[in-house]
Scaffold this active site. Structure first.
Site, PDB file in Angstrom:
ATOM      1  N   CYS A  69      66.663 -77.730  30.665  1.00  0.00           N
ATOM      2  CA  CYS A  69      65.622 -77.889  29.654  1.00  0.00           C
ATOM      3  C   CYS A  69      66.242 -78.381  28.349  1.00  0.00           C
ATOM      4  O   CYS A  69      67.347 -77.995  27.994  1.00  0.00           O
ATOM      5  CB  CYS A  69      64.870 -76.607  29.359  1.00  0.00           C
ATOM      6  SG  CYS A  69      64.081 -75.880  30.784  1.00  0.00           S
TER       7      CYS A  69
ATOM      8  N   ARG B 146      68.509 -83.148  31.015  1.00  0.00           N
ATOM      9  CA  ARG B 146      68.583 -81.686  31.117  1.00  0.00           C
ATOM     10  C   ARG B 146      67.452 -81.096  31.972  1.00  0.00           C
ATOM     11  O   ARG B 146      67.440 -79.905  32.256  1.00  0.00           O
ATOM     12  CB  ARG B 146      68.516 -81.060  29.717  1.00  0.00           C
ATOM     13  CG  ARG B 146      69.653 -81.492  28.818  1.00  0.00           C
ATOM     14  CD  ARG B 146      69.476 -80.932  27.427  1.00  0.00           C
ATOM     15  NE  ARG B 146      69.668 -79.503  27.406  1.00  0.00           N
ATOM     16  CZ  ARG B 146      70.819 -78.898  27.162  1.00  0.00           C
ATOM     17  NH1 ARG B 146      71.889 -79.601  26.918  1.00  0.00           N
ATOM     18  NH2 ARG B 146      70.902 -77.593  27.159  1.00  0.00           N
TER      19      ARG B 146
ATOM     20  N   TRP C  67      63.189 -78.123  33.179  1.00  0.00           N
ATOM     21  CA  TRP C  67      63.744 -77.951  34.534  1.00  0.00           C
ATOM     22  C   TRP C  67      63.240 -76.593  34.973  1.00  0.00           C
ATOM     23  O   TRP C  67      63.644 -75.558  34.434  1.00  0.00           O
ATOM     24  CB  TRP C  67      65.271 -77.994  34.476  1.00  0.00           C
ATOM     25  CG  TRP C  67      65.928 -77.999  35.819  1.00  0.00           C
ATOM     26  CD1 TRP C  67      66.199 -79.094  36.593  1.00  0.00           C
ATOM     27  CD2 TRP C  67      66.427 -76.872  36.548  1.00  0.00           C
ATOM     28  NE1 TRP C  67      66.820 -78.710  37.755  1.00  0.00           N
ATOM     29  CE2 TRP C  67      66.973 -77.356  37.756  1.00  0.00           C
ATOM     30  CE3 TRP C  67      66.457 -75.500  36.306  1.00  0.00           C
ATOM     31  CZ2 TRP C  67      67.549 -76.520  38.706  1.00  0.00           C
ATOM     32  CZ3 TRP C  67      67.038 -74.666  37.259  1.00  0.00           C
ATOM     33  CH2 TRP C  67      67.570 -75.181  38.445  1.00  0.00           C
TER      34      TRP C  67
ATOM     35  N   ASN D 181      64.487 -72.907  25.836  1.00  0.00           N
ATOM     36  CA  ASN D 181      65.467 -73.205  26.881  1.00  0.00           C
ATOM     37  C   ASN D 181      66.206 -71.906  27.167  1.00  0.00           C
ATOM     38  O   ASN D 181      66.740 -71.299  26.248  1.00  0.00           O
ATOM     39  CB  ASN D 181      66.435 -74.291  26.375  1.00  0.00           C
ATOM     40  CG  ASN D 181      67.648 -74.465  27.268  1.00  0.00           C
ATOM     41  OD1 ASN D 181      67.572 -74.247  28.475  1.00  0.00           O
ATOM     42  ND2 ASN D 181      68.756 -74.855  26.694  1.00  0.00           N
ATOM     43  N   GLY D 182      66.237 -71.485  28.439  1.00  0.00           N
ATOM     44  CA  GLY D 182      66.921 -70.241  28.778  1.00  0.00           C
ATOM     45  C   GLY D 182      66.064 -69.435  29.740  1.00  0.00           C
ATOM     46  O   GLY D 182      65.134 -69.968  30.358  1.00  0.00           O
TER      47      GLY D 182
ATOM     48  N   GLU E 293      84.777 -84.494  45.972  1.00  0.00           N
ATOM     49  CA  GLU E 293      84.008 -85.092  44.878  1.00  0.00           C
ATOM     50  C   GLU E 293      83.216 -86.303  45.381  1.00  0.00           C
ATOM     51  O   GLU E 293      82.055 -86.489  45.005  1.00  0.00           O
ATOM     52  CB  GLU E 293      84.967 -85.464  43.733  1.00  0.00           C
ATOM     53  CG  GLU E 293      84.370 -86.203  42.558  1.00  0.00           C
ATOM     54  CD  GLU E 293      83.233 -85.472  41.845  1.00  0.00           C
ATOM     55  OE1 GLU E 293      82.991 -84.287  42.109  1.00  0.00           O
ATOM     56  OE2 GLU E 293      82.555 -86.128  41.028  1.00  0.00           O
TER      57      GLU E 293
ATOM     58  N   LYS F 147      79.178 -86.575  45.220  1.00  0.00           N
ATOM     59  CA  LYS F 147      78.462 -87.678  44.550  1.00  0.00           C
ATOM     60  C   LYS F 147      77.404 -88.257  45.477  1.00  0.00           C
ATOM     61  O   LYS F 147      76.287 -88.535  45.065  1.00  0.00           O
ATOM     62  CB  LYS F 147      79.426 -88.808  44.152  1.00  0.00           C
ATOM     63  CG  LYS F 147      80.321 -88.595  42.970  1.00  0.00           C
ATOM     64  CD  LYS F 147      79.654 -88.687  41.617  1.00  0.00           C
ATOM     65  CE  LYS F 147      79.134 -87.361  41.209  1.00  0.00           C
ATOM     66  NZ  LYS F 147      80.029 -86.451  40.549  1.00  0.00           N
TER      67      LYS F 147
ATOM     68  N   GLU G 179      74.488 -85.799  45.904  1.00  0.00           N
ATOM     69  CA  GLU G 179      73.703 -85.632  44.677  1.00  0.00           C
ATOM     70  C   GLU G 179      72.704 -86.755  44.463  1.00  0.00           C
ATOM     71  O   GLU G 179      71.564 -86.512  44.103  1.00  0.00           O
ATOM     72  CB  GLU G 179      74.630 -85.629  43.452  1.00  0.00           C
ATOM     73  CG  GLU G 179      75.341 -84.340  43.181  1.00  0.00           C
ATOM     74  CD  GLU G 179      76.234 -84.448  41.943  1.00  0.00           C
ATOM     75  OE1 GLU G 179      76.168 -83.558  41.102  1.00  0.00           O
ATOM     76  OE2 GLU G 179      77.007 -85.425  41.842  1.00  0.00           O
TER      77      GLU G 179
ATOM     78  N   HIS H 259      89.866 -78.760  63.579  1.00  0.00           N
ATOM     79  CA  HIS H 259      89.425 -77.377  63.755  1.00  0.00           C
ATOM     80  C   HIS H 259      87.910 -77.236  63.632  1.00  0.00           C
ATOM     81  O   HIS H 259      87.416 -76.157  63.321  1.00  0.00           O
ATOM     82  CB  HIS H 259      90.130 -76.464  62.744  1.00  0.00           C
ATOM     83  CG  HIS H 259      91.615 -76.447  62.940  1.00  0.00           C
ATOM     84  ND1 HIS H 259      92.213 -75.848  64.012  1.00  0.00           N
ATOM     85  CD2 HIS H 259      92.609 -77.013  62.214  1.00  0.00           C
ATOM     86  CE1 HIS H 259      93.518 -76.024  63.935  1.00  0.00           C
ATOM     87  NE2 HIS H 259      93.787 -76.737  62.862  1.00  0.00           N
TER      88      HIS H 259
ATOM     89  N   LYS I  12      71.623 -81.735  34.349  1.00  0.00           N
ATOM     90  CA  LYS I  12      72.993 -81.967  33.895  1.00  0.00           C
ATOM     91  C   LYS I  12      73.644 -80.697  33.376  1.00  0.00           C
ATOM     92  O   LYS I  12      74.814 -80.446  33.607  1.00  0.00           O
ATOM     93  CB  LYS I  12      72.965 -83.025  32.796  1.00  0.00           C
ATOM     94  CG  LYS I  12      74.324 -83.376  32.287  1.00  0.00           C
ATOM     95  CD  LYS I  12      74.622 -84.816  32.519  1.00  0.00           C
ATOM     96  CE  LYS I  12      76.073 -85.140  32.365  1.00  0.00           C
ATOM     97  NZ  LYS I  12      76.779 -85.272  33.636  1.00  0.00           N
TER      98      LYS I  12
HETATM   99  C1  G6P Z   1      75.675 -79.586  37.160  1.00  0.00           C
HETATM  100  C2  G6P Z   1      75.860 -81.074  37.010  1.00  0.00           C
HETATM  101  C3  G6P Z   1      77.248 -81.482  37.531  1.00  0.00           C
HETATM  102  C4  G6P Z   1      78.325 -80.672  36.825  1.00  0.00           C
HETATM  103  C5  G6P Z   1      78.079 -79.171  36.938  1.00  0.00           C
HETATM  104  C6  G6P Z   1      79.002 -78.381  36.031  1.00  0.00           C
HETATM  105  O1  G6P Z   1      75.606 -79.258  38.504  1.00  0.00           O
HETATM  106  O2  G6P Z   1      74.865 -81.782  37.714  1.00  0.00           O
HETATM  107  O3  G6P Z   1      77.459 -82.860  37.297  1.00  0.00           O
HETATM  108  O4  G6P Z   1      79.569 -80.986  37.375  1.00  0.00           O
HETATM  109  O5  G6P Z   1      76.742 -78.864  36.530  1.00  0.00           O
HETATM  110  O6  G6P Z   1      78.713 -78.719  34.704  1.00  0.00           O
HETATM  111  P1  G6P Z   1      79.711 -78.573  33.498  1.00  0.00           P
HETATM  112  O7  G6P Z   1      78.945 -79.056  32.301  1.00  0.00           O
HETATM  113  O8  G6P Z   1      80.057 -77.118  33.410  1.00  0.00           O
HETATM  114  O9  G6P Z   1      80.904 -79.406  33.786  1.00  0.00           O
END
Ligand code: G6P
Length: 609
Positions: free
Chosen positions: A2, A27, A74, A100-101, A482, A486, A489, A505, A604
């Site tokens: 948010c 956000r 969100w 937000n929270g 990673e 990606k 996501e 395994h 994010k």
């Molecule tokens: C969310 C984002 C990711 C990020 C993760 C940790 O899941 O979508 O891209 O890596 O949070 O966020 P931070 O701000 O703690 O790196």
């Protein structure tokens, strides 16, 4: 999660708040809304879905006023719907709140307020705040907010306005970010600086438990004891242009291309090739401390966790200090053995991830020394930690992290080299070699970025696949994780990252002609082993895409498709090898028609646990 924005001044607040929300949409994007005061009345517009729907709504039913607040959501409590979209009002419709929270005790408060006759219009936790303020309101909004906050348990960044008084916005924060933008005869509020960059450079980061009264020509902040508090005004040096797409189709693509620069920005002024030095002014970790610690414990979430996994290899190889890496949401509810002999490192792009922040607080309680690697200046994690090492990547807007990841790796290389110098675990020659390698990385990244066409072609072949395996070994194993993350996501393709040697395994059972396998096969001490793993997958019908070094002819026979990257020392290869994987996910996602910058269900900055 948010984003909130507020404005008070002489411009149309609806326009300014909307533009701010555009910058914060990463956000959350389930719904959005704006409230303004005009002619002693509250006017609200709310819409479900992306911000563009709110824009259409406001176009059809314009609102304006010199004071306004807004929110992009969100969803946590209550589905994405217009009723659940912020701003929320009290029964009278005079008091409006964006939040937000999470209010942890909202059910008890709601039940109590319902008994007292309050009528609720949404399923959200936020709405109880509006009604609580109404309960305490005796003509002074500040006092009513202050009283309401005493009843609330949880995390909040709040902005509140009341139609009785169009001269002030009341804001408050606890465990969720809130930043004030200091203007001339106008002031701004936002969840992060990217929403303020177009208007102001002077900002104030509110502290936990602060409540503030924002007028057009004054800001008064009060701490948790009710005393007026002086908070430093900080200058933000980020460029507004960094938060724009600048001709790129998506933020993610722009951010991939920025990496040569952001890596350089992160090490600029911190390494010196001439005299073989690392200079990290903000890191006060002494040689004595490093010599006595029993281990380094890294904690993070998501992509930042993968940066931590790479760091474990660097730390153990260059400093011989044992290192472990933890997922924050697990770590905080475990029983980690921490004390004064442990250095804990918290990696977070946003500096606001709730689980990472909670883990940091736990480490402090247990007496461990803490160090944060963050991208957002003034963020909660950066302020809570004993030491902070900032990455200098500028705002990262794409939800899938790219440049922040390579920035984190860069900061970690600097940190580990600094530790190795202090501990005397690398020779002068080795150090000179490592520093030179780091120095040359931006050029190698630029070369790597030129492979985009080749990757696009490969993506055309594979974009309709339903599943993927990513394999690598050793320091590149986290890069396989990673790469898979990606792809999941932003393309919604199921992908699994695996240590190549572990494939036999279990995951090898999944391999047939429908399972593409992406393999990192750049020069390393395990290169031959990776080749054997490629053979194993090929023998079972998999199509192999290999990431290999330019001039590697052998790989052309061994694999079906190749992505060539420049050669660097194995230690630094994660910084290079991740880039083709970012491009690959990006192209696959766009070909599948997915929303690259705002993938479904994600946000994010994850400020809920
Ligand atoms: C969310 C984002 C990711 C990020 C993760 C940790 O899941 O979508 O891209 O890596 O949070 O966020 P931070 O701000 O703690 O790196």
């Amino acid at each position: 999660m948010c984003g909130i924005v507020g404005y008070i001044g002489s411009e149309n607040s609806a326009d300014i708040v909307y533009k701010g929300l555009e910058k914060l949409e990463y956000r959350g994007y389930d719904s959005a809304g704006i409230a303004v005061i005009k002619d002693d009345k509250i006017h609200i517009r709310r819409s479900v879905g992306k911000l563009i729907n709110l824009q259409k709504n406001i176009k059809n039913n314009p609102i304006s006023g010199f004071i306004g607040i807004g929110h992009t959501r969100w969803a946590t409590h209550g589905k994405p719907s217009e009723e659940n979209a912020h701003p929320h009002t009290d029964c009278s419709g005079k008091i409006v709140v964006v939040h937000n929270g999470i209010i942890e005790n909202y059910i008890q408060i709601k039940q109590q307020l319902q008994k007292e006759g309050h009528k609720f219009a949404s399923e959200t936790d936020t709405e109880v705040i509006a009604h609580l303020i109404e309960k305490y309101y005796k003509g002074d909004l500040f006092n009513a907010v202050k009283s309401a906050l005493k009843d609330i348990r949880g995390a909040y960044a709040l902005s509140v306005i009341c139609s009785d008084d169009d001269s002030r916005i009341i804001v408050a924060r606890k465990d969720a970010p809130l930043i004030l933008g200091v203007g001339k005869d106008e002031n701004f509020i936002a969840s992060d600086v990217s929403a303020l960059l177009a208007y102001v450079r002077d900002v104030i980061f509110l502290e936990n438990d602060d409540i503030a009264e924002i007028k057009k020509d004054s800001i008064k902040i009060f701490d948790k004891n009710g005393n007026e508090a002086k908070r430093t005004v900080q200058k933000i040096l980020w460029d507004a242009i960094q938060a724009e797409k600048c001709g790129y189709k998506h933020f993610m693509l722009k951010e991939i291309y920025e990496q040569s620069q952001t890596i350089q920005d992160t090490f600029r002024g911190r390494i010196s090739v001439e005299d073989n030095k690392i200079l990290l002014e903000t890191v006060k970790i002494s040689k004595d401390f490093l010599n006595k610690i029993s281990r380094i414990c890294i904690v993070a979430c998501g992509t930042s966790y993968h940066a931590g996994l790479v760091a474990k290899f660097m730390i153990e190889e260059l400093t011989s200090i044992p290192a472990e890496v933890n997922i924050a949401s697990e770590f905080r509810y475990g029983t980690p053995v921490l004390n004064g002999t442990v250095l804990t490192i918290f990696i977070s792009q946003s500096g606001e991830t709730a689980d990472t922040l909670a883990a940091l607080k736990l480490a402090k309680e247990k007496g461990a020394t803490t160090l944060a690697i963050c991208n957002v200046i003034g963020s909660s994690i950066s302020r809570e930690a004993d030491n902070v090492l900032y990455t200098h990547c500028g705002p990262e807007i794409g939800v899938a992290s790219t440049k922040a990841f390579t920035g984190q790796l860069t900061a970690l290389y600097l940190l580990v080299m600094d530790f190795a110098i202090k501990k005397g675990t690398v020779s002068e020659d080795k150090l000179a070699y490592l520093i030179k390698q780091m120095w040359d990385i931006p050029i190698k990244v630029t070369e790597c970025l030129k492979q985009s066409e080749q990757i696009l072609e490969i993506a055309k072949t594979f974009h309709m696949k339903k599943q993927f395996i990513y394999l690598a070994r050793n320091i590149n194993y986290p890069i396989a994780l990673e790469g898979a993350l990606k792809l999941k996501e932003i393309s919604y393709i199921y992908a699994e990252g695996y240590p190549a040697g572990e494939m036999k395994h279990g995951p090898i059972a999944l391999i047939d002609e429908n399972m593409p396998v992406m393999v990192i096969a750049t020069k390393s001490k395990v290169y031959e082993k990776v080749l054997s793993n490629i053979e194993e997958a090929k023998a079972r019908g998999a199509k192999i895409i290999a990431i290999a070094n330019i001039n590697n002819k052998e790989i052309i026979e061994k694999s079906d498709y190749q992505i060539f990257v420049p050669e660097v020392d194995e230690m630094f290869s994660p910084l290079i090898n991740v880039i083709p994987l970012q491009f690959f996910s990006y192209y696959v996602s766009t070909m599948r028609g997915c929303d690259v910058d705002q993938p479904r269900n994600l946000a994010k900055s994850v400020t809920v646990e």
